[in-house]
Design a protein around this motif. Structure first.
Motif, PDB file in Angstrom:
ATOM      1  N   ARG A   1      25.981   9.954  31.943  1.00 37.25           N
ATOM      2  CA  ARG A   1      25.433  10.541  33.166  1.00 37.25           C
ATOM      3  C   ARG A   1      24.007  10.082  33.448  1.00 37.25           C
TER       4      ARG A   1
ATOM      5  N   ASP B   1      22.226   6.338  36.483  1.00 36.53           N
ATOM      6  CA  ASP B   1      21.353   6.127  37.650  1.00 36.53           C
ATOM      7  C   ASP B   1      19.892   6.011  37.224  1.00 36.53           C
TER       8      ASP B   1
ATOM      9  N   ARG C   1      19.394   2.610  35.629  1.00 37.85           N
ATOM     10  CA  ARG C   1      19.315   1.573  36.660  1.00 37.85           C
ATOM     11  C   ARG C   1      17.921   1.539  37.302  1.00 37.85           C
TER      12      ARG C   1
ATOM     13  N   GLU D   1      31.584  -1.804  28.466  1.00 35.09           N
ATOM     14  CA  GLU D   1      32.280  -0.540  28.193  1.00 35.09           C
ATOM     15  C   GLU D   1      33.366  -0.785  27.144  1.00 35.09           C
TER      16      GLU D   1
ATOM     17  N   PRO E   1      30.293  -0.954  39.622  1.00 34.11           N
ATOM     18  CA  PRO E   1      30.278   0.212  40.529  1.00 34.11           C
ATOM     19  C   PRO E   1      29.252   1.242  40.063  1.00 34.11           C
ATOM     20  N   GLU E   2      28.648   1.909  41.009  1.00 34.33           N
ATOM     21  CA  GLU E   2      27.649   2.919  40.668  1.00 34.33           C
ATOM     22  C   GLU E   2      28.356   4.242  40.404  1.00 34.33           C
ATOM     23  N   LYS E   3      28.690   4.463  39.151  1.00 38.23           N
ATOM     24  CA  LYS E   3      29.417   5.657  38.731  1.00 38.23           C
ATOM     25  C   LYS E   3      28.975   6.045  37.332  1.00 38.23           C
ATOM     26  N   VAL E   4      29.341   7.251  36.930  1.00 39.43           N
ATOM     27  CA  VAL E   4      29.079   7.682  35.552  1.00 39.43           C
ATOM     28  C   VAL E   4      29.889   6.795  34.619  1.00 39.43           C
ATOM     29  N   THR E   5      29.255   6.294  33.572  1.00 41.83           N
ATOM     30  CA  THR E   5      29.943   5.390  32.653  1.00 41.83           C
ATOM     31  C   THR E   5      30.586   6.180  31.509  1.00 41.83           C
TER      32      THR E   5
ATOM     33  N   SER F   1      29.643   3.107  26.287  1.00 41.33           N
ATOM     34  CA  SER F   1      29.052   2.131  27.197  1.00 41.33           C
ATOM     35  C   SER F   1      27.683   1.725  26.678  1.00 41.33           C
TER      36      SER F   1
END
Length: 242
Positions: free
Chosen positions: A185, A188, A191, A207, A223-227, A231
């Protein structure tokens, strides 16, 4: 009666073929096998060794009372985990005191950000404990990119995604090569820190390194998502070379 030994068994990053010969031997001879897992899950460590545990071995799943349900800063977090480790330690210590050897399955290397460390510090002064080192997950991650992580005199920094953004950015900017773990979480924030440090476009997201679901891609294209939990982000050094 001689006390048994507790073995912190490093399994490596996820592929059973990357386990050491010693780890494989100890596991296949084990009478007691303990492993960590989230409640209701099989557990990644247990999944790695599917088919390798001897028939008749007693399995002892140690289920975390909390993972990400409450923040690290909540006083209950440490309190719950401390009680959990004390309870797990008591069980393992009783087995060892009764002359039984116990193998504790550890993802990656037992002494590298692993849960086993919390058992080790509670056990080592009371019963024999041996640690079997292993390939770390980050090693599998940078290998999956097909490029060396460091060259010459490069400085490698390993960071936790749970750190404050400003700390992440400062360390990323000051290091030649970077590994970021515990993303999930925090992706972001990681990044943003990479962008502040000018390292985002050279970062890679891996991943499930060395596992069946492994994916490798440039972070800028991901993609901009929770990994997922497994990861890792790596930024390769570009240092001195002949």
């Amino acid at each position: 009666m001689s006390a048994g030994t507790i073995y912190g068994l490093g399994l490596g990053p996820g592929d059973p073929e990357l386990m050491t010969v010693r780890a494989d031997r100890l596991l296949r001879q084990a009478r007691h096998v303990a492993f960590f897992r989230k409640a209701g899950r099989k557990g990644q460590a247990r999944q790695i060794v599917e088919g390798m545990i001897p028939e008749g071995a007693v399995e002892y799943p140690m289920e975390y009372p909390v993972t990400t349900e409450i923040p690290l800063t909540d006083p209950r977090y440490n309190s719950l985990l401390s009680a959990f480790y004390e309870e797990s330690t008591a069980h393992l210590r009783a087995l060892a005191a009764g002359g039984e050897d116990v193998v504790v399955l550890c993802e990656g290397d037992p002494f590298f950000y692993g849960s086993f460390m919390h058992l080790y510090t509670r056990l080592v002064d009371h019963v024999p404990v041996e640690v079997v080192p292993a390939i770390s997950g980050m090693s599998a991650a940078w290998t999956a990119t097909g490029s060396p992580i460091t060259w010459g005199d490069d400085i490698l920094t390993v960071l936790m995604g749970t750190l404050p953004e400003e700390v992440l950015a400062e360390r990323m900017a000051a290091s030649d090569a970077v590994v970021v773990m515990k993303i999930g979480r925090n992706i972001d924030k990681v990044r943003r820190a990479l962008r502040r440090a000018g390292r985002h476009d050279s970062a890679w997201l891996i991943e499930y390194a060395a596992m069946p679901r492994q994916t490798v891609q440039r972070l800028a294209e991901a993609p901009e998502k929770v990994t997922p939990y497994f990861s890792i982000i790596v930024v390769h050094g570009q240092g001195r070379r002949p």
